[in-house]
Design a protein around this motif. Structure first.
Motif, PDB file in Angstrom:
ATOM      1  N   ASP A 125     -49.765  31.644   0.068  1.00  0.00           N
ATOM      2  CA  ASP A 125     -50.052  31.089   1.673  1.00  0.00           C
ATOM      3  C   ASP A 125     -49.602  31.981   2.746  1.00  0.00           C
ATOM      4  O   ASP A 125     -49.399  31.150   3.336  1.00  0.00           O
ATOM      5  N   GLY A 126     -48.272  31.278   2.282  1.00  0.00           N
ATOM      6  CA  GLY A 126     -46.642  31.455   3.220  1.00  0.00           C
ATOM      7  C   GLY A 126     -46.741  29.776   3.844  1.00  0.00           C
ATOM      8  O   GLY A 126     -45.993  29.470   4.740  1.00  0.00           O
ATOM      9  N   GLU A 127     -47.220  28.733   3.144  1.00  0.00           N
ATOM     10  CA  GLU A 127     -46.740  26.921   3.339  1.00  0.00           C
ATOM     11  C   GLU A 127     -45.488  27.274   2.152  1.00  0.00           C
ATOM     12  O   GLU A 127     -45.355  27.661   1.484  1.00  0.00           O
ATOM     13  N   LEU A 128     -44.878  25.956   2.888  1.00  0.00           N
ATOM     14  CA  LEU A 128     -43.996  25.586   2.124  1.00  0.00           C
ATOM     15  C   LEU A 128     -43.594  23.918   1.568  1.00  0.00           C
ATOM     16  O   LEU A 128     -43.975  23.550   2.899  1.00  0.00           O
ATOM     17  N   ASP A 129     -43.854  23.376   0.159  1.00  0.00           N
ATOM     18  CA  ASP A 129     -43.869  22.073   0.215  1.00  0.00           C
ATOM     19  C   ASP A 129     -42.253  21.750   0.195  1.00  0.00           C
ATOM     20  O   ASP A 129     -42.120  22.622  -0.361  1.00  0.00           O
ATOM     21  N   TRP A 130     -42.326  20.419   0.723  1.00  0.00           N
ATOM     22  CA  TRP A 130     -40.468  20.172   0.355  1.00  0.00           C
ATOM     23  C   TRP A 130     -40.450  18.410   0.694  1.00  0.00           C
ATOM     24  O   TRP A 130     -41.791  17.998   0.826  1.00  0.00           O
ATOM     25  N   TYR A 131     -39.658  18.528  -0.531  1.00  0.00           N
ATOM     26  CA  TYR A 131     -39.439  17.533  -0.998  1.00  0.00           C
ATOM     27  C   TYR A 131     -37.979  16.819  -0.358  1.00  0.00           C
ATOM     28  O   TYR A 131     -36.888  17.571  -1.237  1.00  0.00           O
ATOM     29  N   VAL A 132     -37.389  15.658  -0.235  1.00  0.00           N
ATOM     30  CA  VAL A 132     -36.505  15.276   0.144  1.00  0.00           C
ATOM     31  C   VAL A 132     -36.496  13.726  -0.242  1.00  0.00           C
ATOM     32  O   VAL A 132     -36.899  12.797   0.232  1.00  0.00           O
ATOM     33  N   PRO A 133     -35.417  13.783  -1.297  1.00  0.00           N
ATOM     34  CA  PRO A 133     -33.986  12.164  -1.401  1.00  0.00           C
ATOM     35  C   PRO A 133     -34.302  10.973  -0.678  1.00  0.00           C
ATOM     36  O   PRO A 133     -34.418  11.825   1.006  1.00  0.00           O
ATOM     37  N   SER A 134     -34.920  10.044  -0.805  1.00  0.00           N
ATOM     38  CA  SER A 134     -35.256   9.059   0.514  1.00  0.00           C
ATOM     39  C   SER A 134     -34.248   8.788   1.333  1.00  0.00           C
ATOM     40  O   SER A 134     -34.172   8.476   2.627  1.00  0.00           O
ATOM     41  N   GLU A 135     -32.680   9.206   1.100  1.00  0.00           N
ATOM     42  CA  GLU A 135     -31.118   8.410   1.582  1.00  0.00           C
ATOM     43  C   GLU A 135     -31.297  10.258   2.795  1.00  0.00           C
ATOM     44  O   GLU A 135     -30.677  10.133   3.400  1.00  0.00           O
ATOM     45  N   TYR A 136     -31.966  11.487   2.954  1.00  0.00           N
ATOM     46  CA  TYR A 136     -31.754  11.944   3.480  1.00  0.00           C
ATOM     47  C   TYR A 136     -33.165  12.244   4.552  1.00  0.00           C
ATOM     48  O   TYR A 136     -34.217  11.477   4.436  1.00  0.00           O
TER      49      TYR A 136
END
Length: 309
Positions: free
Chosen positions: A58-69
């Protein structure tokens, strides 16, 4: 247990921060998205271990980033994590405003934009070519993702977030094409070859990320005669002086194929190359595409039957 910032990147490039999740949540997301044919696709950040994106059609992007970033849009994110988001293929190659102004008057032999191209980002991904005395060339990549739907937007967003943009992204299913910057300036989808910046080799080095997978060449059941935007892309390449030849031979058919990358050929000859042909790089894409079709014989360019702005 590791915690992650979670965010959604929308097609208009705005970001909604969603809070934090734990490792179990991220493991579950990966398990659901990784199987062949899943409606979502996982891509890992090439330089931030543990950071992952989920491409959605659908064009959206889920983004998961470790908490140190520190992800964009996280109001209470901790400071001190690695800040650079350079792509796996190259260091960031941005120019100063002075350089942009100085090379803006460089002679352009072909168009900077393909008619009908969607313009992604700020259109300032690269700079002047290091070796404009060398012949013009094109480099073909595959995104290792599905095509069709709205994956062109999802993958474009991913490439911008990891700073690995080519000039052009193309969907062979929908014939939609996007650009991250003008063709006369460099991209940043290749790794450097030591100190030599492969992204800036030649009069132009027009790089194309094709939605698809190297293991299933996108030229299967692909007819350029029915793809007016694709024909316009090839016409633009020819206008920049890129000849209809493959100096390093056909792209390789598998990841285990020998991939000689002779520097004299890359630096001294113009034409079409695969990612598999570029010195200093390790990827084998775009796979065994049909070089009788790409670029094939010139066909009349056509105006796309949609209007993208």
């Amino acid at each position: 247990m590791t915690t992650f910032h979670a965010a959604v990147v929308h097609p208009d490039q705005t970001v909604t921060y969603c809070g934090t999740v734990d490792q179990g949540h991220v493991d579950a997301v990966r398990a659901l998205a990784e199987p062949e044919g899943a409606p979502r696709v996982v891509r890992d950040h090439p330089e931030q271990p543990g950071t992952l994106f989920v491409l959605r059609d659908d064009g959206e992007l889920d983004w998961y980033v470790p908490s140190e970033y520190v992800p964009f849009g996280a109001p209470d994110a901790p400071r001190g994590g690695p800040a650079r988001q350079g792509g796996a293929e190259s260091a960031l190659e941005t120019d100063t405003e002075t350089e942009r102004a100085a090379d803006s008057a460089d002679e352009v032999t072909g168009p900077d934009y393909v008619p009908g191209a969607i313009r992604f980002g700020n259109q300032m991904i690269g700079g002047a070519m290091d070796h404009p005395e060398n012949p013009a060339r094109a480099v073909w990549h595959t995104t290792e993702s599905p095509a069709g739907g709205n994956f062109i937007t999802s993958v474009a967003t991913f490439l911008m977030k990891v700073a690995s943009e080519p000039q052009v992204i193309y969907d062979p299913v929908t014939d939609r094409l996007g650009q991250f910057g003008p063709m006369s300036r460099s991209a940043r989808a290749l790794r450097n070859d030591g100190s030599r910046r492969t992204n800036r080799e030649g009069r132009v080095c027009i790089q194309v990320e094709v939605l698809g997978r190297a293991a299933r060449p996108f030229t299967q059941s692909f007819d350029p005669a029915t793809k007016p935007t694709f024909r316009s892309l090839l016409t633009a390449m020819r206008a920049h002086g890129i000849p209809d030849v493959w100096p390093a031979g056909k792209p390789v058919p598998s990841a285990t194929s020998p991939m000689p990358r002779p520097r004299p050929t890359w630096q001294g000859k113009g034409g079409h190359f695969g990612h598999c042909h570029v010195p200093g790089n390790t990827h084998w894409d775009p796979g065994a595409i049909d070089t009788s079709l790409i670029p094939g014989a010139p066909l009349a360019p056509a105006t796309p039957d949609y209007d993208e702005s």
